[in-house]
Design a protein around this motif. Structure first.
Motif, short mmCIF file in Angstrom:
data_model
loop_
_atom_site.label_atom_id
_atom_site.label_comp_id
_atom_site.label_asym_id
_atom_site.label_seq_id
_atom_site.Cartn_x
_atom_site.Cartn_y
_atom_site.Cartn_z
N LYS A 137 0.90 -1.17 0.14
CA LYS A 137 0.18 -0.32 0.22
C LYS A 137 0.94 1.44 -0.05
N PHE A 138 1.79 1.04 1.00
CA PHE A 138 2.89 2.29 0.76
C PHE A 138 4.11 2.04 0.46
N PRO A 139 4.38 1.32 -0.79
CA PRO A 139 5.69 0.94 -1.38
C PRO A 139 6.97 1.87 -0.85
N THR A 140 8.12 1.18 -0.86
CA THR A 140 9.51 2.07 -1.08
C THR A 140 10.58 2.15 -2.07
N ILE A 141 11.21 2.59 -2.45
CA ILE A 141 11.47 3.05 -3.68
C ILE A 141 13.17 1.73 -3.56
N ARG A 142 13.56 1.18 -4.44
CA ARG A 142 14.18 0.37 -5.05
C ARG A 142 15.48 1.09 -5.52
N HIS A 143 17.12 1.09 -4.67
CA HIS A 143 17.87 1.85 -5.44
C HIS A 143 18.51 0.63 -5.84
N VAL A 144 19.49 0.56 -7.39
CA VAL A 144 20.51 -0.22 -7.52
C VAL A 144 21.80 0.87 -8.23
N TYR A 145 23.35 -0.05 -7.78
CA TYR A 145 24.33 0.72 -7.73
C TYR A 145 25.33 -0.55 -8.83
N ARG A 146 24.80 -1.29 -9.02
CA ARG A 146 25.84 -1.79 -10.14
C ARG A 146 24.93 -2.63 -11.69
N VAL A 147 25.44 -2.73 -12.30
CA VAL A 147 25.37 -3.37 -13.44
C VAL A 147 24.41 -4.32 -13.90
N ASN A 148 25.08 -5.71 -13.31
CA ASN A 148 25.03 -6.63 -12.19
C ASN A 148 23.78 -6.64 -10.60
N HIS A 149 22.47 -6.30 -10.60
CA HIS A 149 22.54 -6.01 -9.97
C HIS A 149 20.67 -7.19 -9.72
N LYS A 150 20.65 -7.95 -10.64
CA LYS A 150 19.61 -8.63 -10.43
C LYS A 150 19.45 -10.10 -10.78
N ALA A 151 18.78 -10.90 -11.39
CA ALA A 151 19.23 -12.39 -11.88
C ALA A 151 17.57 -12.98 -11.73
N ASP A 152 17.52 -13.17 -13.25
CA ASP A 152 16.17 -13.51 -13.51
C ASP A 152 16.31 -15.32 -12.65
N GLY A 153 14.80 -15.74 -12.37
CA GLY A 153 14.45 -16.53 -11.63
C GLY A 153 14.20 -16.44 -9.74
N PHE A 154 15.38 -15.21 -9.44
CA PHE A 154 15.60 -15.01 -7.86
C PHE A 154 14.91 -13.35 -7.82
N GLY A 155 14.98 -12.06 -9.03
CA GLY A 155 14.92 -11.22 -8.66
C GLY A 155 15.67 -10.45 -8.20
N PHE A 156 16.10 -8.93 -7.74
CA PHE A 156 16.70 -7.44 -7.64
C PHE A 156 18.42 -8.72 -5.96
N TYR A 157 19.21 -8.56 -6.36
CA TYR A 157 20.29 -9.07 -5.10
C TYR A 157 20.01 -8.11 -4.01
N PRO A 158 20.38 -8.49 -2.92
CA PRO A 158 20.14 -7.30 -1.95
C PRO A 158 21.32 -6.28 -2.13
#
Length: 646
Positions: A137-158
């Motif tokens: 309902k009140f989402p927070t913003i996700r920030h990414v800092y790297r080119v390699n920041h996500k993976a299929d089947g998993f989502g965004f790296y912490p």
């Protein structure tokens, strides 16, 4: 009387994987699709060594996997229901109730045991971030800092992730944190008394463009971490195993000679002398499982094991099948080379292995395999189902491309052929994978419904050597395309029972790319189904989770070479398409993001082509292999319905 195979039969079939051996028992994980929860159920099965089924060792929890024997206990990871986290469990070999060892806020991901003790090591990741956020309902913003920041089947790296390694001693019931890092690692092995642990991890984790992966040994008592492969700083190592006397490591890895496509081989490392050995480099075969199917779950993926301090066994992928080798007296010797895929395996003793395997007409079985090549079946979870259903046996064939290169493939005839039959070219993904001598559920269902199928391994496929694998690198859509067309021509020439007016094309991932490429370069097909395709290499380079590495490695250029990327993109030829085309794409897909399909679909509609797009919600790139069960079944139905319609 046999029954016709249907899509719904996916719920009835079971797979086996992760064989394990204790002094008294054999174990395996059994996995199946669960209709009620629309998820995957799995259990730990136990057997006496003559193959007699003992029972389940996991309390019949919702999902259990990774059976790992120690001296007096079997350890495994399990969750009690679909919404809980995987935790570490232990149970005695005499049975009884399995008890949880861990109670972590995040899932236990891996474990290894020190075989001569009751000590187990297990890995987890701690983070406050969610890889794929649900509705808020009140989402927070996700920030990414790297080119390699996500993976299929998993989502965004912490970005706040901490990866932790724990030890647990069942004798003292003590748990200890032995290693913690902000760099992810893979738990590979421990020595027999639990003083050393082998890990694999990125050598330069802060550099997203450095893809090297090394082997590190952790001394549990001192906390010292040693890089054992620093003499090969640009290589990628996938596994490491301690010899029984703890003096050596058995490694599986690849150099960077052909970047990510370099073949994997077996190497050795002496922990005392620090000497690095090449055991199989002169062998033309790849020590890795690159065989393709939709019918495997929870595979360990191990490719090499010690038999004693000097001898070891390893598996290669060769011409669409598994091949087993025994290394002794300084050289490897093949002891098993039959038309099947060994999906998982482990060493029992100096005489034999315990394996799970599949053939084109047997979904899976548990068996022993001696070093003389004798295979003895122990258990088939689908025995009664197999008896009541006929599977089509694919016919293996070889033809020569126009430049003389031999190409291998399989032809599946319809289960109940007519005088004239439709014929489907189904292109595999990768492109550096291979169709194989294993069971493929989807293809069997299509054959049961009257379709013939051509399954080809065109140039670029794995299992035919390094040179063959490199044949399409930087040249997608060239001779790999003509290989496929010439393969269809060969089948039609030699099999008059197929109707030239009812040819169809389908494929996923690279097969989806090739399907959209095909319809832009020929009108020979009556209809096409492109599943999770790449259609625009320009946008792919910056939006795919692997685009930043895939484009330079596979297309031999970078994202700024727009002219070449566009020339290699199916979108450049979308205005030439006349073939009715169905696009399938997962809405969570980060490997070939959904925009790839949207671009091609909208272009076809604008050009008046009979086109449709099927959007699969909550689905990653691997929807056909690990997706939600109901969507896996609907995908097979939709594919054939599109052919039926045209």
């Amino acid at each position: 009387m046999t029954e016709k195979l249907t899509e719904a039969d996916f719920y009835k079939l079971k797979t086996l994987s992760q064989p394990a051996v204790s002094n008294q028992y054999y174990f395996a994980s059994q996995t199946y699709l669960d209709k009620e929860s629309n998820g995957y159920r799995s259990n730990i099965l136990g057997f006496t060594k003559d193959g007699k089924y003992v029972g389940r060792f996991d309390n019949d929890n919702y999902a259990s996997k990774a059976p790992t024997p120690a001296k007096d206990y079997l350890f495994f990871i399990s969750k009690r229901d679909a919404n809980s986290q995987f935790q570490l469990y232990q149970v005695t070999y005499t049975g009884g109730t399995a008890i949880p060892v861990s109670a972590l806020p995040h899932s236990v991901e891996q474990l290894v045991t020190a075989k001569e003790t009751n000590k187990v090591f297990y890995k987890t990741r701690q983070t406050t971030e969610v890889p794929k956020k649900p509705y808020e309902k009140f989402p927070t913003i996700r920030h990414v800092y790297r080119v390699n920041h996500k993976a299929d089947g998993f989502g965004f790296y912490p970005t706040d992730g901490v990866y932790q390694l724990f030890s647990y001693d069942a004798d003292t019931q003590k748990t200890q944190l032995v290693y913690s890092s902000k760099t992810d690692f893979t738990l590979s092995d421990t020595d027999t008394d639990g003083t050393l642990v082998a890990l694999t991890m990125d050598n330069n984790p802060e550099n997203d463009l450095d893809f090297s992966h090394g082997v590190y040994v952790l001394d549990v008592n001192t906390g010292q971490l040693t890089n054992c492969t620093d003499s090969r700083p640009t290589w990628v190592f996938s596994e490491a195993k301690f010899s029984p006397d703890h003096s050596k490591l058995l490694l599986v890895g690849q150099s960077d000679e052909y970047q990510a496509n370099t073949q994997f081989y077996v190497y050795g490392y002496d922990l005392l002398s620090k000497k690095f050995s090449d055991y199989t480099g002169e062998l033309a075969e790849e020590v890795h499982d690159y065989l393709f199917t939709d019918f495997t779950q929870n595979l360990n993926g191990d490719d090499a094991f010690w038999v004693d301090n000097e001898k070891f066994a390893f598996r290669t992928s060769h011409h669409g099948r598994s091949k087993m080798f025994f290394y002794t007296n300084g050289k490897p010797t093949a002891f098993f080379d039959e038309p099947e895929r060994i999906t998982d395996w482990v060493v029992v003793d100096k005489d034999q292995l315990l394996i799970t395997y599949s053939t084109t007409t047997r979904p899976v079985a548990l068996a022993t395999l001696s070093f003389t090549g004798k295979q003895t079946d122990l258990y088939n979870p689908n025995k009664s189902f197999d008896k009541s259903h006929n599977y089509v046996k694919p016919q293996r064939f070889t033809y020569h491309a126009s430049d003389g290169l031999p190409i291998e493939g399989w032809l599946m005839e319809p289960a109940t052929p007519k005088e004239k039959n439709p014929l489907v070219l189904y292109v595999h993904g990768g492109p550096h994978f291979a169709y194989a001598e294993n069971f493929f559920f989807e293809m069997q269902v299509h054959a049961a419904n009257g379709y013939g199928l051509v399954l080809l391994n065109p140039r670029g496929s794995k299992t035919y050597g390094q040179k063959f694998c490199q044949e399409n690198v930087g040249k997608y859509g060239e001779k790999d395309f003509t290989d496929l067309m010439e393969g269809m021509d060969n089948v039609l020439k030699n099999h008059p029972e197929f109707d030239e007016d009812r040819q169809y094309c389908a494929g996923g991932s690279y097969g989806g790319f090739m399907t959209t490429w095909v319809v832009g370069h020929t009108n020979r097909f009556a209809a096409a189904v492109a599943q999770r395709p790449v259609t625009d290499w320009i946008s792919f380079s910056g939006t795919s989770d692997i685009g930043f590495m895939f484009t330079p490695q596979e297309l031999l250029t970078d994202r700024y070479d727009v002219k070449k990327l566009w020339k290699l993109s199916p979108m450049a030829y979308a205005n030439k398409v006349k073939t009715p085309t169905l696009i399938m794409q997962g809405e969570w897909d980060t490997r070939t993001p959904i925009g790839q399909g949207e671009e091609f679909f909208s272009a076809l509609v604008e050009n008046g082509v009979d086109a449709q797009m099927a959007r699969y919600p909550q689905s990653w790139h691997g929807v056909s292999r690990e997706g939600l069960p109901n969507l896996r079944i609907e995908r097979i139905k939709e594919t054939r319905s599109w052919w039926d319609k045209h």
